[in-house]
Design a protein around this motif. Structure first.
Motif, short mmCIF file in Angstrom:
data_model
loop_
_atom_site.label_atom_id
_atom_site.label_comp_id
_atom_site.label_asym_id
_atom_site.label_seq_id
_atom_site.Cartn_x
_atom_site.Cartn_y
_atom_site.Cartn_z
N GLN A 6 43.85 97.38 92.73
CA GLN A 6 45.28 97.14 92.56
C GLN A 6 45.97 98.39 92.05
N PRO A 7 47.29 98.50 92.31
CA PRO A 7 48.05 99.58 91.68
C PRO A 7 47.90 99.50 90.16
N ALA A 8 47.93 100.64 89.53
CA ALA A 8 47.65 100.69 88.09
C ALA A 8 48.60 99.81 87.28
N TYR A 9 49.89 99.80 87.64
CA TYR A 9 50.84 99.03 86.82
C TYR A 9 50.58 97.52 86.93
N LEU A 10 50.09 97.07 88.09
CA LEU A 10 49.76 95.65 88.25
C LEU A 10 48.50 95.29 87.48
N ARG A 11 47.56 96.22 87.41
CA ARG A 11 46.33 95.96 86.66
C ARG A 11 46.64 95.86 85.16
N VAL A 12 47.50 96.72 84.69
CA VAL A 12 47.89 96.67 83.28
C VAL A 12 48.66 95.38 83.01
#
Length: 250
Positions: A6-12
Motif C-alpha cells: 500500500q502507499p505509505a500514507y494509507l499504511r500509516v
C-alpha cells in the motif's frame, strides 16, 4: 516497521485506525503529532500529513483550533426501523419515518411547487419539467436534528385538492396513505432502496456531523395501482444508524 504494498500514507492511516478501533487510542485522546508520526513510522512530513487527512475524512479524528487533532467519540448506532405503512400514529410523520416508539420526535417542514428534475420525474413516471410539490422535513429528537426527509408529489395527482399541501389543510401531517385515500386514491404498494454516499455540506451541517461524513439515503416511493403518487429521500448520518426492516411473511 514492515509494511506491504500500500502507499505509505494509507499504511500509516491503517495502523492508526486500528489503534483507535481497539481502544489503544481512546476517544478524546490527542492523535500523535505529525513529528511523532514521522519518527515512529519512518515517513516524511507529507506522508504523516496525508495519513492524518485520511483519518479526518473518515470521521475518526477531529481538529480543535489551537489544540491539535483528537480521536472522536463514536456514537453507538441506533436502529432505523422500517415497517411499511402502520395504521397507528398516522398523524406523526416522525413516527412514520423511524417507527421507534421509544423516541419522541418533533419536526419542521416547508413545501413549495417546483418542476421535476430528471431523476424525480423518472421515479414518479412523469415528464421532466412537470409540476410537483416538494416538501422538506427536518426531524428532531431531544432537540437535535437526526433525520432529513424530502418528498415529491405530482401535482397532476394532488393539485387543487384538499391534500395538495402535506402540512396544511384538513389532513395536515397525515401520512401519504391516508391523504391519498381522502381523494379516492388507494395506495397499495411501497418500495424502498437504501444507498450510501458522501453527505452534502448542508445535510451534514444540519445533522450535526463532520464534513466528509457519509449518509444513508432511503429512497421510498408509494404506488397506487402501479402509479407512483409520492417519492421521498430520507437522509441520516451513516455512523449513527443501522437500517432494520420488519417485514410480514405472507
Amino acid at each position: 516497521m514492515a509494511f506491504g504494498d500500500q502507499p505509505a500514507y494509507l499504511r500509516v492511516a491503517d495502523d492508526l485506525r486500528k489503534k483507535i478501533t481497539t481502544g489503544e487510542l481512546p476517544p478524546h485522546t490527542r492523535l500523535p503529532s505529525q513529528a511523532r508520526i514521522r519518527e515512529e513510522y519512518g515517513v516524511s512530513d507529507t506522508v504523516a500529513l496525508e495519513a492524518r487527512k485520511v483519518l479526518m475524512a473518515e470521521g475518526l479524528v477531529e481538529g480543535r483550533s489551537g489544540s491539535g487533532t483528537y480521536v472522536r467519540a463514536r456514537p453507538v448506532p441506533r436502529r432505523l426501523i422500517r415497517t411499511g405503512f402502520r395504521d397507528g400514529d398516522r398523524s406523526n410523520p416522525f413516527r412514520q419515518e423511524q417507527a421507534d416508539d421509544r423516541i419522541i420526535g418533533t419536526w419542521e417542514s416547508s413545501s413549495e411547487r417546483e418542476e421535476a428534475g430528471r431523476e424525480i420525474a423518472l421515479r414518479l413516471c412523469i415528464a421532466p419539467g412537470e409540476r410537483v410539490m416538494r416538501t422538506r422535513y427536518v426531524f428532531r429528537a431531544a432537540g437535535d436534528a437526526v433525520m432529513i426527509s424530502t418528498s415529491w408529489e405530482p401535482l397532476a395527482v394532488t393539485g387543487r385538492s384538499p391534500v395538495m399541501m402535506p402540512e396544511e389543510g384538513p389532513l395536515a401531517g397525515r401520512g401519504v396513505v391516508e391523504r391519498m385515500a381522502a381523494i379516492d386514491i388507494v395506495v397499495d404498494n411501497v418500495t424502498e432502496e437504501v444507498s450510501a454516499r458522501p453527505g452534502r455540506a448542508e445535510e451534514v451541517l444540519t445533522l450535526g456531523g463532520v464534513p466528509g461524513h457519509s449518509v444513508l439515503v432511503i429512497s421510498r416511493t408509494y404506488f397506487a395501482g402501479g402509479r407512483p403518487v409520492e417519492t421521498a429521500d430520507v437522509v441520516v448520518l451513516a455512523e449513527r444508524y443501522r437500517v432494520a426492516y420488519h417485514l410480514p411473511v405472507r
